[in-house]
Scaffold this motif. Sequence first.
Motif, PDB file in Angstrom:
ATOM      1  N   ALA A  62       0.834  -1.212   0.000  1.00  0.00           N
ATOM      2  CA  ALA A  62       0.000   0.000   0.000  1.00  0.00           C
ATOM      3  C   ALA A  62       0.866   1.258   0.000  1.00  0.00           C
ATOM      4  CB  ALA A  62      -0.930  -0.012   1.216  1.00  0.00           C
ATOM      5  N   LEU A  63       1.956   1.244   0.755  1.00  0.00           N
ATOM      6  CA  LEU A  63       2.879   2.389   0.753  1.00  0.00           C
ATOM      7  C   LEU A  63       3.476   2.594  -0.634  1.00  0.00           C
ATOM      8  CD1 LEU A  63       4.770   1.868   4.145  1.00  0.00           C
ATOM      9  CD2 LEU A  63       3.078   3.649   3.628  1.00  0.00           C
ATOM     10  N   ALA A  64       3.782   1.498  -1.322  1.00  0.00           N
ATOM     11  CA  ALA A  64       4.404   1.580  -2.648  1.00  0.00           C
ATOM     12  C   ALA A  64       3.497   2.248  -3.679  1.00  0.00           C
ATOM     13  CB  ALA A  64       4.804   0.181  -3.129  1.00  0.00           C
ATOM     14  N   VAL A  65       2.181   2.176  -3.492  1.00  0.00           N
ATOM     15  CA  VAL A  65       1.267   2.829  -4.446  1.00  0.00           C
ATOM     16  C   VAL A  65       0.748   4.160  -3.919  1.00  0.00           C
ATOM     17  CG1 VAL A  65       0.616   0.699  -5.629  1.00  0.00           C
ATOM     18  CG2 VAL A  65      -0.770   1.519  -3.714  1.00  0.00           C
ATOM     19  N   GLY A  66       1.331   4.636  -2.820  1.00  0.00           N
ATOM     20  CA  GLY A  66       1.030   6.001  -2.389  1.00  0.00           C
ATOM     21  C   GLY A  66       0.176   6.173  -1.160  1.00  0.00           C
ATOM     22  N   PHE A  67      -0.304   5.114  -0.561  1.00  0.00           N
ATOM     23  CA  PHE A  67      -1.070   5.267   0.678  1.00  0.00           C
ATOM     24  C   PHE A  67      -0.115   5.692   1.789  1.00  0.00           C
ATOM     25  CE2 PHE A  67      -4.075   2.752  -1.674  1.00  0.00           C
ATOM     26  CZ  PHE A  67      -5.303   3.213  -1.240  1.00  0.00           C
ATOM     27  N   THR A  68      -0.623   6.472   2.727  1.00  0.00           N
ATOM     28  CA  THR A  68       0.181   6.894   3.867  1.00  0.00           C
ATOM     29  C   THR A  68      -0.128   5.998   5.057  1.00  0.00           C
ATOM     30  OG1 THR A  68      -1.466   8.428   4.752  1.00  0.00           O
ATOM     31  CG2 THR A  68       0.073   9.305   3.076  1.00  0.00           C
ATOM     32  N   LEU A  69       0.743   6.023   6.043  1.00  0.00           N
ATOM     33  CA  LEU A  69       0.492   5.246   7.250  1.00  0.00           C
ATOM     34  C   LEU A  69      -0.757   5.741   7.966  1.00  0.00           C
ATOM     35  CD1 LEU A  69       4.112   4.712   8.604  1.00  0.00           C
ATOM     36  CD2 LEU A  69       2.620   3.033   7.500  1.00  0.00           C
ATOM     37  N   ASP A  70      -1.004   7.039   7.961  1.00  0.00           N
ATOM     38  CA  ASP A  70      -2.228   7.568   8.578  1.00  0.00           C
ATOM     39  C   ASP A  70      -3.471   7.017   7.884  1.00  0.00           C
ATOM     40  OD1 ASP A  70      -0.875   9.039  10.509  1.00  0.00           O
ATOM     41  OD2 ASP A  70      -0.949  10.905   9.358  1.00  0.00           O
ATOM     42  N   GLU A  71      -3.442   7.012   6.557  1.00  0.00           N
ATOM     43  CA  GLU A  71      -4.580   6.458   5.811  1.00  0.00           C
ATOM     44  C   GLU A  71      -4.758   4.979   6.135  1.00  0.00           C
ATOM     45  OE1 GLU A  71      -4.611   9.096   1.705  1.00  0.00           O
ATOM     46  OE2 GLU A  71      -3.069   7.552   1.949  1.00  0.00           O
ATOM     47  N   LEU A  72      -3.661   4.252   6.154  1.00  0.00           N
ATOM     48  CA  LEU A  72      -3.745   2.823   6.456  1.00  0.00           C
ATOM     49  C   LEU A  72      -4.253   2.580   7.865  1.00  0.00           C
ATOM     50  CD1 LEU A  72      -0.500   1.509   4.726  1.00  0.00           C
ATOM     51  CD2 LEU A  72      -2.873   1.276   3.937  1.00  0.00           C
ATOM     52  N   ALA A  73      -3.836   3.398   8.826  1.00  0.00           N
ATOM     53  CA  ALA A  73      -4.305   3.235  10.204  1.00  0.00           C
ATOM     54  C   ALA A  73      -5.828   3.380  10.259  1.00  0.00           C
ATOM     55  CB  ALA A  73      -3.627   4.241  11.128  1.00  0.00           C
ATOM     56  N   THR A  74      -6.354   4.354   9.541  1.00  0.00           N
ATOM     57  CA  THR A  74      -7.803   4.570   9.508  1.00  0.00           C
ATOM     58  C   THR A  74      -8.510   3.383   8.843  1.00  0.00           C
ATOM     59  OG1 THR A  74      -7.498   6.960   9.437  1.00  0.00           O
ATOM     60  CG2 THR A  74      -9.622   6.124   8.682  1.00  0.00           C
ATOM     61  N   ILE A  75      -7.979   2.959   7.716  1.00  0.00           N
ATOM     62  CA  ILE A  75      -8.566   1.830   6.977  1.00  0.00           C
ATOM     63  C   ILE A  75      -8.530   0.560   7.822  1.00  0.00           C
ATOM     64  CG2 ILE A  75      -8.196   0.293   4.997  1.00  0.00           C
ATOM     65  CD1 ILE A  75      -7.157   2.896   3.514  1.00  0.00           C
ATOM     66  N   PHE A  76      -7.376   0.281   8.427  1.00  0.00           N
ATOM     67  CA  PHE A  76      -7.241  -0.937   9.227  1.00  0.00           C
ATOM     68  C   PHE A  76      -8.117  -0.905  10.474  1.00  0.00           C
ATOM     69  CE2 PHE A  76      -2.686  -1.737   7.499  1.00  0.00           C
ATOM     70  CZ  PHE A  76      -3.208  -2.326   6.359  1.00  0.00           C
ATOM     71  N   ALA A  77      -8.301   0.276  11.044  1.00  0.00           N
ATOM     72  CA  ALA A  77      -9.170   0.373  12.225  1.00  0.00           C
ATOM     73  C   ALA A  77     -10.593  -0.031  11.860  1.00  0.00           C
ATOM     74  CB  ALA A  77      -9.138   1.784  12.801  1.00  0.00           C
ATOM     75  N   VAL A  78     -11.068   0.424  10.718  1.00  0.00           N
ATOM     76  CA  VAL A  78     -12.409   0.048  10.260  1.00  0.00           C
ATOM     77  C   VAL A  78     -12.439  -1.445   9.953  1.00  0.00           C
ATOM     78  CG1 VAL A  78     -14.105   0.344   8.395  1.00  0.00           C
ATOM     79  CG2 VAL A  78     -12.938   2.345   9.364  1.00  0.00           C
ATOM     80  N   ARG A  79     -11.454  -1.886   9.214  1.00  0.00           N
ATOM     81  CA  ARG A  79     -11.402  -3.297   8.792  1.00  0.00           C
ATOM     82  C   ARG A  79     -11.273  -4.239   9.986  1.00  0.00           C
ATOM     83  NH1 ARG A  79      -7.009  -5.478   4.461  1.00  0.00           N
ATOM     84  NH2 ARG A  79      -6.729  -7.484   5.449  1.00  0.00           N
TER      85      ARG A  79
END
Length: 167
Positions: A62-79
Motif C-alpha cells: 500500500a505504501l508503494a502505491v502512495g497510501f500513507t500510514l495515517d490512511e492505512l491506520a484509519t482503513i485498518f481500524a475500520v477493517r
Amino acid sequence: MPETDEKDFLSSGELARMAGVSTDSLRHYERRKVLRRPHRAANGYRQYPAAALQRVQLIQSALAVGFTLDELATIFAVRDGGGAPCRAVRAAANAKLSSVENQLRDLTALRRELRSILKDWDGLLAHCGPGKRAHLLETLASPTGNHHRHDGAPGRRINQLKKRRSK
C-alpha cells in the motif's frame, strides 16, 4: 491463558527479515497503529503472530502505491473492527491517481521547458568564444528565456511553470 506453540510466533528479527523491512520499521508500524502490538515472551521479546507477515507485506504494498500510514491506520481500524472500508480505499486510490496525473502533466511541461532552455543555451554557447561567459543562468530570468535580462525579474516561462505547480 491457553498455551501457544513457539512456532506460531515470529520474533521481530524473523518477521523483519521475511518481510524485507527493519525491526525499527516494525516498531514504527506499531506506533502508527497499522501493526498490532505483539505478544511479549517471558524474556520481554516481541512475538508476532504468523499473520503479521501478511499485514506487513500489505502495508509495504500500500505504501508503494502512495497510501500513507495515517490512511492505512484509519482503513485498518475500520477493517479490524469488522467494517468494510472498500469504497473509502477505492476513493483514496482514485485521489492518488489524480495527483499522479497532475504531477505527470507538470513534469511533462518541465521537460518541455528544459529542452527549450537547452536549445537556447546551445545557441548562446555556439556564439560565445572559448573562456567567455555565456550568462546561461541569467537567461532563466529573462521574460522570453532566450536573451539577457539583468533586472532580476523572473522569466515568463519559469513563472508559468511555478504557477502551474502551486495549483
